[in-house]
Design a protein around this motif. Sequence first.
Motif: not given
Length: 121
Positions: A17-36
């Motif tokens: 989440i920290r990595l994607h938050l940083k990247r979200s400053l330039t563009e929307e981010q998304s990644f798949k969570l493990n439902i299990t």
Amino acid sequence: MEERKYLQTWKKYLPVIRLHLKRSLTEEQSFKLNITDFESAGDRGKSGYTFSLQMENAKVTNNISGSAVARDLFEALKSDDTIKAMLMDKSIKISVGKSFILSIKTTHISSYKPETAVESE
């Protein structure tokens, strides 16, 4: 009512989440969570794990009281100093849909105050 059953699960995701938050400053981010991970923490049944968490200046601006998953995510985010600093001066929306994709969209809150233009003589 069991409290904080998703907190440990979210804490496992904090580095991502920290990595994607940083990247979200330039563009929307998304990644798949493990439902299990979430199903083993607590069964949400038909209500599922979908939620939308909106924050401004590290404060929740929408009602997440009905979602233990969202409340625990916010708790996990607040517990991480690096992430807490990233949340300041920004408007951030984190959401999880039915396909279990976590999306992060960040917009800056403008601290720009227009000054009155100085007219040249």
